[in-house]
Design a protein around this motif. Structure first.
Motif, PDB file in Angstrom:
ATOM      1  N   THR A 162       0.732  -1.314   0.022  1.00 29.91           N
ATOM      2  CA  THR A 162      -0.099  -0.002   0.216  1.00 29.91           C
ATOM      3  C   THR A 162       0.738   1.134  -0.025  1.00 29.91           C
ATOM      4  OG1 THR A 162      -0.061  -0.012   2.556  1.00 29.91           O
ATOM      5  CG2 THR A 162      -1.910  -1.152   1.165  1.00 29.91           C
ATOM      6  N   THR A 163       2.106   1.164  -0.244  1.00 34.25           N
ATOM      7  CA  THR A 163       2.913   2.459  -0.342  1.00 34.25           C
ATOM      8  C   THR A 163       2.907   2.881  -1.728  1.00 34.25           C
ATOM      9  OG1 THR A 163       4.972   0.993  -0.867  1.00 34.25           O
ATOM     10  CG2 THR A 163       4.628   1.469   1.510  1.00 34.25           C
ATOM     11  N   ASN A 164       2.031   3.701  -2.068  1.00 33.94           N
ATOM     12  CA  ASN A 164       1.717   4.228  -3.582  1.00 33.94           C
ATOM     13  C   ASN A 164       0.723   5.256  -3.133  1.00 33.94           C
ATOM     14  OD1 ASN A 164      -1.112   2.997  -3.297  1.00 33.94           O
ATOM     15  ND2 ASN A 164      -0.189   1.135  -3.748  1.00 33.94           N
ATOM     16  N   ILE A 165       0.303   5.982  -4.265  1.00 36.16           N
ATOM     17  CA  ILE A 165      -0.312   7.337  -4.172  1.00 36.16           C
ATOM     18  C   ILE A 165      -1.651   7.270  -3.484  1.00 36.16           C
ATOM     19  CG2 ILE A 165      -1.114   7.202  -6.612  1.00 36.16           C
ATOM     20  CD1 ILE A 165      -0.613  10.091  -6.816  1.00 36.16           C
ATOM     21  N   ILE A 166      -2.294   5.967  -4.042  1.00 38.79           N
ATOM     22  CA  ILE A 166      -3.791   5.885  -3.357  1.00 38.79           C
ATOM     23  C   ILE A 166      -3.664   4.937  -1.758  1.00 38.79           C
ATOM     24  CG2 ILE A 166      -4.885   5.993  -5.690  1.00 38.79           C
ATOM     25  CD1 ILE A 166      -4.943   2.982  -5.481  1.00 38.79           C
ATOM     26  N   LEU A 225     -11.498   6.020 -13.286  1.00 41.66           N
ATOM     27  CA  LEU A 225     -11.806   7.514 -13.511  1.00 41.66           C
ATOM     28  C   LEU A 225     -10.937   8.321 -13.560  1.00 41.66           C
ATOM     29  CD1 LEU A 225     -14.109   9.318 -14.575  1.00 41.66           C
ATOM     30  CD2 LEU A 225     -14.582   9.892 -12.313  1.00 41.66           C
ATOM     31  N   ASP A 226      -9.828   8.520 -12.549  1.00 40.47           N
ATOM     32  CA  ASP A 226      -8.795   9.508 -12.533  1.00 40.47           C
ATOM     33  C   ASP A 226      -7.666   9.170 -13.513  1.00 40.47           C
ATOM     34  OD1 ASP A 226     -10.092  10.521 -10.595  1.00 40.47           O
ATOM     35  OD2 ASP A 226      -8.995   9.941  -8.844  1.00 40.47           O
ATOM     36  N   PHE A 227      -7.406   7.969 -13.795  1.00 42.50           N
ATOM     37  CA  PHE A 227      -6.611   7.252 -15.002  1.00 42.50           C
ATOM     38  C   PHE A 227      -7.074   7.667 -16.169  1.00 42.50           C
ATOM     39  CE2 PHE A 227      -3.800   4.267 -12.180  1.00 42.50           C
ATOM     40  CZ  PHE A 227      -3.697   5.400 -11.284  1.00 42.50           C
ATOM     41  N   ALA A 228      -8.358   7.462 -16.385  1.00 48.17           N
ATOM     42  CA  ALA A 228      -9.038   7.627 -17.659  1.00 48.17           C
ATOM     43  C   ALA A 228      -8.792   9.187 -18.069  1.00 48.17           C
ATOM     44  CB  ALA A 228     -10.104   7.231 -17.695  1.00 48.17           C
ATOM     45  N   LEU A 229      -9.070  10.100 -17.185  1.00 47.37           N
ATOM     46  CA  LEU A 229      -8.807  11.441 -17.406  1.00 47.37           C
ATOM     47  C   LEU A 229      -7.563  11.921 -17.424  1.00 47.37           C
ATOM     48  CD1 LEU A 229     -11.967  12.622 -14.991  1.00 47.37           C
ATOM     49  CD2 LEU A 229     -12.127  12.500 -17.458  1.00 47.37           C
ATOM     50  N   PHE A 230      -6.717  11.432 -16.555  1.00 47.34           N
ATOM     51  CA  PHE A 230      -5.434  12.214 -16.489  1.00 47.34           C
ATOM     52  C   PHE A 230      -4.077  11.411 -16.764  1.00 47.34           C
ATOM     53  CE2 PHE A 230      -8.569  13.869 -13.363  1.00 47.34           C
ATOM     54  CZ  PHE A 230      -8.696  15.296 -13.870  1.00 47.34           C
ATOM     55  N   LYS A 231      -4.363  10.191 -16.996  1.00 46.45           N
ATOM     56  CA  LYS A 231      -3.331   9.384 -17.301  1.00 46.45           C
ATOM     57  C   LYS A 231      -3.382   8.997 -18.785  1.00 46.45           C
ATOM     58  CE  LYS A 231      -0.419   5.274 -15.816  1.00 46.45           C
ATOM     59  NZ  LYS A 231      -0.256   4.172 -14.895  1.00 46.45           N
ATOM     60  N   LYS A 282      -2.914  19.797 -15.600  1.00 45.72           N
ATOM     61  CA  LYS A 282      -1.692  19.605 -15.803  1.00 45.72           C
ATOM     62  C   LYS A 282      -1.018  18.947 -14.357  1.00 45.72           C
ATOM     63  CE  LYS A 282      -0.863  23.044 -19.384  1.00 45.72           C
ATOM     64  NZ  LYS A 282      -0.161  24.496 -19.754  1.00 45.72           N
ATOM     65  N   LYS A 283      -1.539  19.698 -13.565  1.00 50.49           N
ATOM     66  CA  LYS A 283      -0.786  19.032 -12.074  1.00 50.49           C
ATOM     67  C   LYS A 283      -1.279  17.438 -11.892  1.00 50.49           C
ATOM     68  CE  LYS A 283      -1.120  19.727  -7.048  1.00 50.49           C
ATOM     69  NZ  LYS A 283      -1.765  20.410  -5.868  1.00 50.49           N
ATOM     70  N   LEU A 284      -2.480  17.187 -12.461  1.00 50.00           N
ATOM     71  CA  LEU A 284      -2.849  15.791 -12.343  1.00 50.00           C
ATOM     72  C   LEU A 284      -2.230  14.915 -13.200  1.00 50.00           C
ATOM     73  CD1 LEU A 284      -6.604  16.442 -11.393  1.00 50.00           C
ATOM     74  CD2 LEU A 284      -5.025  15.563  -9.730  1.00 50.00           C
ATOM     75  N   LYS A 285      -2.140  15.279 -14.411  1.00 50.90           N
ATOM     76  CA  LYS A 285      -1.136  14.789 -15.399  1.00 50.90           C
ATOM     77  C   LYS A 285       0.011  14.328 -14.755  1.00 50.90           C
ATOM     78  CE  LYS A 285      -3.677  15.776 -19.921  1.00 50.90           C
ATOM     79  NZ  LYS A 285      -3.123  14.484 -20.671  1.00 50.90           N
ATOM     80  N   GLY A 286       0.743  15.510 -14.444  1.00 56.53           N
ATOM     81  CA  GLY A 286       2.005  15.169 -13.867  1.00 56.53           C
ATOM     82  C   GLY A 286       2.115  14.077 -12.687  1.00 56.53           C
ATOM     83  N   VAL A 287       0.982  14.124 -11.943  1.00 60.24           N
ATOM     84  CA  VAL A 287       1.194  12.875 -10.950  1.00 60.24           C
ATOM     85  C   VAL A 287       0.784  11.738 -11.281  1.00 60.24           C
ATOM     86  CG1 VAL A 287      -0.047  12.482  -8.547  1.00 60.24           C
ATOM     87  CG2 VAL A 287       0.451  14.951  -8.977  1.00 60.24           C
ATOM     88  N   LEU A 288      -0.232  11.451 -12.158  1.00 60.74           N
ATOM     89  CA  LEU A 288      -0.606  10.221 -12.439  1.00 60.74           C
ATOM     90  C   LEU A 288       0.176   9.847 -13.970  1.00 60.74           C
ATOM     91  CD1 LEU A 288      -4.428  10.658 -12.110  1.00 60.74           C
ATOM     92  CD2 LEU A 288      -2.606   9.227 -10.652  1.00 60.74           C
ATOM     93  N   GLY A 289       0.889  10.519 -14.410  1.00 62.27           N
ATOM     94  CA  GLY A 289       1.795  10.129 -15.762  1.00 62.27           C
ATOM     95  C   GLY A 289       1.232  10.457 -16.945  1.00 62.27           C
ATOM     96  N   GLY A 290       0.326  11.502 -17.132  1.00 67.62           N
ATOM     97  CA  GLY A 290      -0.313  11.787 -18.393  1.00 67.62           C
ATOM     98  C   GLY A 290       0.761  12.658 -19.052  1.00 67.62           C
ATOM     99  N   THR A 291       0.594  13.007 -20.207  1.00 68.66           N
ATOM    100  CA  THR A 291       1.154  13.990 -21.182  1.00 68.66           C
ATOM    101  C   THR A 291       0.020  14.651 -21.917  1.00 68.66           C
ATOM    102  OG1 THR A 291       1.164  12.419 -22.952  1.00 68.66           O
ATOM    103  CG2 THR A 291       3.180  12.574 -21.362  1.00 68.66           C
ATOM    104  N   GLY A 292       0.600  15.618 -22.682  1.00 71.74           N
ATOM    105  CA  GLY A 292      -0.368  16.563 -23.546  1.00 71.74           C
ATOM    106  C   GLY A 292      -0.817  17.958 -23.018  1.00 71.74           C
TER     107      GLY A 292
END
Length: 214
Positions: A65-69, A178-184, A204-214
């Motif tokens: 459980t040592t992860n972002i969630i 949902l979060d990954f679908a939107l921001f990863k 942009k902040k959430l994309k940076g945290v979850l690994g998204g681009t664009g």
């Protein structure tokens, strides 16, 4: 009378046809060496099936459980547990550290039922009709069901760790967070903003945290 006889003959022929051509077999252990299709995996050669195909040890160990969630989900779907292939069932284990959460997600291929074994959860789902919310604080031994395809979540609302198991009426219910679908993803931030009404800076902040681009 003629109509009744016609119906009776049709019904009898239907039974004979289904009895003659219906495939009847005890099980269809997944052949993991082949591709997975919409109906699951093809069947493993019956001569190569062993008792180990029907036993799975993966849910015994606590997840990391040592992860972002602050949560870990260990699945016993057909790709990990070949014996459930074709049987319409599967399981998963969820471990949540204090403050841990399984974010809003859906299972497009199955209904989920949860039993809480340790800790306290706030869990709920949103209906597709009028976006009605159903949520509840769950304690040890409580059970909750989440209908197929609906957005739902589980949050550790207690002070200690939480542990629950879930069952599905599918050997592989699918998953979309949902979060990954939107921001990863690699969609341009401006498109995400237009489609979600969210602030560009926050996206942009959430994309940076979850690994998204664009």
């Amino acid at each position: 009378m003629k109509t009744s006889n016609t119906i009776l003959i049709f019904f009898t022929l239907s039974l004979l046809f289904s009895s003659s051509f219906g495939a009847v077999q005890d099980f269809c252990v997944a052949d993991l060496s082949g591709p997975q299709g919409p109906a699951g995996y093809s069947c493993k050669n019956a001569n190569k099936v062993t008792v180990d195909d029907f036993v799975y040890h993966g849910l015994a160990a606590k997840g990391n459980t040592t992860n972002i969630i602050k949560a870990a989900v260990t699945t016993a779907f057909d790709s990990q547990f070949p014996g459930v292939n074709g049987l319409g069932i599967s399981l998963a284990r969820a471990d949540l550290a204090p403050g841990g959460v399984i974010p809003f997600h859906t299972h497009p291929g199955g209904t989920e039922i949860l039993i809480l074994l340790e800790g306290t959860l706030c869990a709920g789902f949103v209906s597709s009709s009028a976006n009605q919310v159903f949520f509840k604080t769950l304690n040890k031994g409580d059970v909750m069901v989440f209908p197929q395809g609906l957005l739902h979540f589980q949050l550790n609302s207690g002070k200690g760790e939480a542990l629950f198991f879930v069952g599905f009426n599918s050997p592989n219910p699918g998953l979309q967070l949902l979060d990954f679908a939107l921001f990863k993803n690699n969609l341009p931030t401006e498109l995400v903003a237009a489609a979600t009404f969210l602030d560009v800076a926050q996206i942009k902040k959430l994309k940076g945290v979850l690994g998204g681009t664009g």
